[in-house]
Design an enzyme around this catalytic site. Structure first.
Site, PDB file in Angstrom:
ATOM      1  N   CYS A 152       0.838  -1.201   0.000  1.00 15.79           N
ATOM      2  CA  CYS A 152       0.000   0.000   0.000  1.00 15.79           C
ATOM      3  C   CYS A 152       0.876   1.256   0.000  1.00 15.79           C
ATOM      4  O   CYS A 152       1.981   1.255   0.526  1.00 15.79           O
ATOM      5  CB  CYS A 152      -0.906  -0.009   1.229  1.00 15.79           C
ATOM      6  SG  CYS A 152      -2.093   1.361   1.249  1.00 15.79           S
ATOM      7  N   ARG A 164       2.773   4.986   6.443  1.00 15.85           N
ATOM      8  CA  ARG A 164       3.204   4.282   7.663  1.00 15.85           C
ATOM      9  C   ARG A 164       3.761   2.894   7.370  1.00 15.85           C
ATOM     10  O   ARG A 164       4.344   2.256   8.239  1.00 15.85           O
ATOM     11  CB  ARG A 164       2.016   4.147   8.624  1.00 15.85           C
ATOM     12  CG  ARG A 164       1.426   5.477   9.060  1.00 15.85           C
ATOM     13  CD  ARG A 164       0.062   5.280   9.687  1.00 15.85           C
ATOM     14  NE  ARG A 164      -0.903   4.734   8.727  1.00 15.85           N
ATOM     15  CZ  ARG A 164      -2.164   4.406   9.042  1.00 15.85           C
ATOM     16  NH1 ARG A 164      -2.599   4.568  10.269  1.00 15.85           N
ATOM     17  NH2 ARG A 164      -2.973   3.915   8.113  1.00 15.85           N
ATOM     18  N   ASP A 218       0.356   3.769   1.718  1.00 20.84           N
ATOM     19  CA  ASP A 218       0.270   4.357   3.055  1.00 20.84           C
ATOM     20  C   ASP A 218       1.663   4.694   3.601  1.00 20.84           C
ATOM     21  O   ASP A 218       2.560   3.840   3.616  1.00 20.84           O
ATOM     22  CB  ASP A 218      -0.439   3.353   3.990  1.00 20.84           C
ATOM     23  CG  ASP A 218      -0.839   3.983   5.311  1.00 20.84           C
ATOM     24  OD1 ASP A 218       0.044   4.543   5.996  1.00 20.84           O
ATOM     25  OD2 ASP A 218      -2.030   3.924   5.652  1.00 20.84           O
ATOM     26  N   CYS A 244      -6.078   0.064   6.985  1.00 21.25           N
ATOM     27  CA  CYS A 244      -5.854   0.583   5.634  1.00 21.25           C
ATOM     28  C   CYS A 244      -7.019   1.506   5.247  1.00 21.25           C
ATOM     29  O   CYS A 244      -8.180   1.081   5.224  1.00 21.25           O
ATOM     30  CB  CYS A 244      -5.757  -0.577   4.636  1.00 21.25           C
ATOM     31  SG  CYS A 244      -5.473  -0.034   2.933  1.00 21.25           S
ATOM     32  N   HIS A 273      -2.253  -4.101   5.012  1.00 16.55           N
ATOM     33  CA  HIS A 273      -2.024  -3.684   6.409  1.00 16.55           C
ATOM     34  C   HIS A 273      -3.345  -3.361   7.088  1.00 16.55           C
ATOM     35  O   HIS A 273      -4.267  -2.861   6.455  1.00 16.55           O
ATOM     36  CB  HIS A 273      -1.081  -2.473   6.470  1.00 16.55           C
ATOM     37  CG  HIS A 273      -1.650  -1.222   5.875  1.00 16.55           C
ATOM     38  ND1 HIS A 273      -2.169  -0.205   6.646  1.00 16.55           N
ATOM     39  CD2 HIS A 273      -1.819  -0.827   4.597  1.00 16.55           C
ATOM     40  CE1 HIS A 273      -2.607   0.761   5.849  1.00 16.55           C
ATOM     41  NE2 HIS A 273      -2.417   0.419   4.599  1.00 16.55           N
TER      42      HIS A 273
HETATM   43 ZN   LIG Z   1      -3.470   1.084   2.957  1.00 16.68          ZN
END
Ligand SMILES: [Zn+2]
Length: 213
Positions: free
Chosen positions: A42, A46, A44, A101, A98
């Site tokens: 992803c 993090r 993302d 998400c 994750h």
């Molecule tokens: Zn995600």
């Protein structure tokens, strides 16, 4: 100092640090890449692919998009997968989702998000395929977590449906396909231990591309 300005300072320190441990570090990198792993994760901020796995430059080919999807007619992920399998000859293909998400969360809500709608529809399709199981989970967080896992599983299945994977796997036994979930809450990486041999068997009737010939 703003984060943006700090980046070039960080880079200088990173170059110096790598040169201390190995003076030929960058000369070696410039010779080419030979990664063992294709990682699809992803976007993302993090979920830091290289940092959380401890891989070094050159070891992992990385593709990231919202909610780690491998949609049927997405040229971007398809080109990455084709290149990684047919040219880089990676040993492992990983799809890493994750918990928490945002893409998966958005697909669980009644929301019009414009251009994101068709992208997130891929996750709604995963929900539809597994509706009986998911609707049976009463706890919302548990349901959300399970959809994250099922989404990873279905994206792995999408890789198994591709000719490039079928051809190389049936001829050489590689690359293996793995589904992982990163648990943001604990920092742990979880291997879903997907049985991709069984997955191939279960979808072969419909998605056999005749690549064994
Ligand atoms: Zn995600």
């Amino acid at each position: 100092m703003e984060l943006y300005d700090q980046i070039f300072e960080n880079n200088k320190k990173w170059v110096a640090k790598n040169k201390v441990s190995n003076n030929d570090f960058f000369a070696h990198l410039s010779e080419g890449q030979n990664p063992d792993i294709l990682y699809i994760g992803c976007s993302d901020s993090r979920v830091t692919a290289e940092e959380m796995t401890g891989v070094k430059p050159g070891q992992m080919f990385v593709h990231r998009n919202i909610a780690n999807l491998v949609p049927n007619n997405d040229n971007n992920s398809a080109a990455v997968i084709e290149y990684a399998i047919a040219h880089l000859k990676v040993q492992h293909v990983v799809v890493c989702g994750h918990y928490y998400c945002g893409g998966v969360k958005a697909a669980m809500q009644a929301l019009d998000l414009g251009i994101l709608n068709p992208w997130l529809r891929n996750i709604r399709d995963v929900y539809r395929l597994h509706k009986v199981e998911l609707n049976g989970i009463k706890d919302e967080t548990e349901k959300y977590n399970r959809l994250v896992e099922l989404n990873v599983e279905e994206q792995c299945a999408n890789i198994i449906k591709m000719a490039v994977w079928q051809k190389h796997f049936l001829q050489t036994g590689i690359p293996q396909v793995h589904g992982w979930v990163f648990d943001i809450h604990s920092g742990n990486l979880i291997d879903l231990n997907l049985n991709y041999h069984e997955k191939l068997k279960s979808i072969q009737e419909i998605y056999d591309l005749g690549t064994t010939l």
